[in-house]
Design a protein around this motif. Structure first.
Motif, PDB file in Angstrom:
ATOM      1  N   PRO A  39      -7.647   3.285 -21.077  1.00 12.02           N
ATOM      2  CA  PRO A  39      -8.173   4.178 -22.120  1.00 12.02           C
ATOM      3  C   PRO A  39      -8.716   5.496 -21.565  1.00 12.02           C
ATOM      4  CG  PRO A  39      -8.913   1.931 -22.501  1.00 12.02           C
ATOM      5  CD  PRO A  39      -8.278   1.939 -21.143  1.00 12.02           C
ATOM      6  N   VAL A  40      -9.271   5.456 -20.372  1.00  7.62           N
ATOM      7  CA  VAL A  40      -9.820   6.679 -19.770  1.00  7.62           C
ATOM      8  C   VAL A  40      -8.687   7.619 -19.352  1.00  7.62           C
ATOM      9  CG1 VAL A  40     -11.143   7.589 -17.824  1.00  7.62           C
ATOM     10  CG2 VAL A  40     -11.940   5.535 -19.027  1.00  7.62           C
ATOM     11  N   GLY A  71      -6.959   8.935 -22.389  1.00 15.03           N
ATOM     12  CA  GLY A  71      -7.811   9.928 -23.052  1.00 15.03           C
ATOM     13  C   GLY A  71      -7.767  11.280 -22.375  1.00 15.03           C
ATOM     14  N   ALA A  72      -7.672  11.301 -21.043  1.00 18.51           N
ATOM     15  CA  ALA A  72      -7.590  12.574 -20.330  1.00 18.51           C
ATOM     16  C   ALA A  72      -6.250  13.267 -20.575  1.00 18.51           C
ATOM     17  CB  ALA A  72      -7.800  12.350 -18.836  1.00 18.51           C
ATOM     18  N   TRP A  73      -5.199  12.473 -20.814  1.00 19.43           N
ATOM     19  CA  TRP A  73      -3.867  13.039 -21.064  1.00 19.43           C
ATOM     20  C   TRP A  73      -3.750  13.557 -22.496  1.00 19.43           C
ATOM     21  CZ3 TRP A  73       0.389  11.653 -17.422  1.00 19.43           C
ATOM     22  CH2 TRP A  73       1.574  12.347 -17.719  1.00 19.43           C
ATOM     23  N   MET A  74      -4.247  12.766 -23.449  1.00 21.03           N
ATOM     24  CA  MET A  74      -4.037  13.084 -24.861  1.00 21.03           C
ATOM     25  C   MET A  74      -5.250  13.768 -25.477  1.00 21.03           C
ATOM     26  SD  MET A  74      -0.954  12.237 -25.289  1.00 21.03           S
ATOM     27  CE  MET A  74      -0.765  12.276 -27.070  1.00 21.03           C
ATOM     28  N   VAL A 104     -10.508  12.290 -13.984  1.00 19.58           N
ATOM     29  CA  VAL A 104     -11.139  11.091 -14.525  1.00 19.58           C
ATOM     30  C   VAL A 104     -12.097  10.483 -13.507  1.00 19.58           C
ATOM     31  CG1 VAL A 104      -9.217  10.625 -16.068  1.00 19.58           C
ATOM     32  CG2 VAL A 104      -9.257   9.539 -13.805  1.00 19.58           C
ATOM     33  N   GLY A 105     -12.317  11.167 -12.393  1.00 24.53           N
ATOM     34  CA  GLY A 105     -13.280  10.710 -11.402  1.00 24.53           C
ATOM     35  C   GLY A 105     -12.781   9.591 -10.536  1.00 24.53           C
ATOM     36  N   ALA A 106     -11.442   9.473 -10.402  1.00 23.52           N
ATOM     37  CA  ALA A 106     -10.887   8.370  -9.628  1.00 23.52           C
ATOM     38  C   ALA A 106     -10.470   8.791  -8.243  1.00 23.52           C
ATOM     39  CB  ALA A 106      -9.696   7.763 -10.372  1.00 23.52           C
TER      40      ALA A 106
END
Length: 296
Positions: free
Chosen positions: A166-167, A170-173, A293-295
């Motif tokens: 979901p993260v 969410g960053a893509w869309m 996304v902080g990954a």
């Protein structure tokens, strides 16, 4: 003397092809709806319109085969087994004017090494209204040949991002975050219009570190939340299409495996893209997604 209906109604057909592409790319071209839409039509006289497609076990695909002056042929298919880069099993039911014409079990096996691969397709066919075997022979022979040509101009790359689906989705869309990370290192995006939904579009300029402007237009087709999006890439607003693309998102124990695929419009565009480092640049783009996304 009674007629042997079994000989007329049932047939087992096989089709094989060697392809100059890695087995993962061939498998993706066979299963990914964006790629299937490119190779599915057996001839230029036939148009295939995919109404619904969900390439997951239990998902289905519904399409219409259209030929001028003839009733549409409806094909409903469903995925029964999917083993990445190795096998797919599906069923399909063909109907026309509301009458079922055939049902079939379709098994595709894949193997390969390096830049060479092979597909072997077995169709177990039951003709319901008339003998459909010859039509299946012609359709699958042409389709598998088209598949090979599509796989040989498909660019595919992956990245595992240590963030939940979901993260990452969410960053893509998200209309605010997508322009912040899209493009290779050092590139930025200048948006004219953005509407991230099925039937929507993104019109933007991608700007290189040296200031070179690359006009882009993405047109979104299927959007399955947190699973897959299909879109086309155009050279500038309503310009020539240069690729049919998709992105898929798979959960890996809390991380996300992102797959980005592009079927280039021509073999020349494929070789041009590979020549300027499209795979490396695409991986850089997914690296920027991971960072936002902080990954990373």
């Amino acid at each position: 003397m009674s007629r042997d209906l079994t000989a007329d109604r049932f047939a087992t057909l096989t089709f094989e092809r060697k392809v100059a592409a890695p087995v993962a790319t061939l498998y993706a071209a066979w299963t990914s709806p964006a790629a299937r839409a490119v190779w599915a039509a057996p001839s230029p006289e036939v148009t295939v319109e995919i109404l619904e497609s969900d390439a997951r076990v239990g998902g289905r695909e519904v399409s219409l085969c259209k030929v001028a002056g003839q009733p549409d042929i409806r094909v409903e298919a469903g995925w029964l087994e999917l083993v990445s880069d190795a096998r797919s099993v599906s069923y399909e039911v063909v109907s026309q004017d509301g009458e079922r014409k055939s049902a079939a079990l379709v098994t595709a096996d894949f193997n390969g090494e390096g830049e060479q691969s092979r597909i072997a397709v077995t169709v177990q066919l039951a003709s319901l209204a008339e003998d459909m075997a010859e039509g299946y022979r012609q359709g699958f022979t042409a389709g598998v040949a088209n598949l090979g040509a599509v796989a040989e101009r498909t660019i595919l790359f992956h990245r595992v991002i240590k963030a939940p689906v979901p993260v990452v989705w969410g960053a893509w869309m998200n209309a605010e975050s997508l322009p912040k990370w899209w493009g290779p290192e050092g590139f930025s995006c200048r948006t004219s219009r953005i509407d991230l939904r099925e039937g929507g579009e993104w019109v933007f300029d991608m700007i290189a570190p040296d200031g070179t402007v690359f006009p882009n237009h993405h047109k979104y087709r299927a959007v399955i939340p947190e699973a897959r999006l299909d879109y086309t890439l155009h050279w500038g607003e309503n310009g020539p299409k240069h690729a049919d693309a998709w992105a898929s998102f798979d959960d890996l124990d809390g991380s996300t495996r992102v797959t980005l695929g592009m079927v280039m419009a021509t073999a020349q565009e494929y070789h041009d893209a590979k020549g300027f480092g499209a795979v490396e640049l695409g991986l850089q783009t997914l690296g920027k997604l991971a960072r936002i996304v902080g990954a990373e």
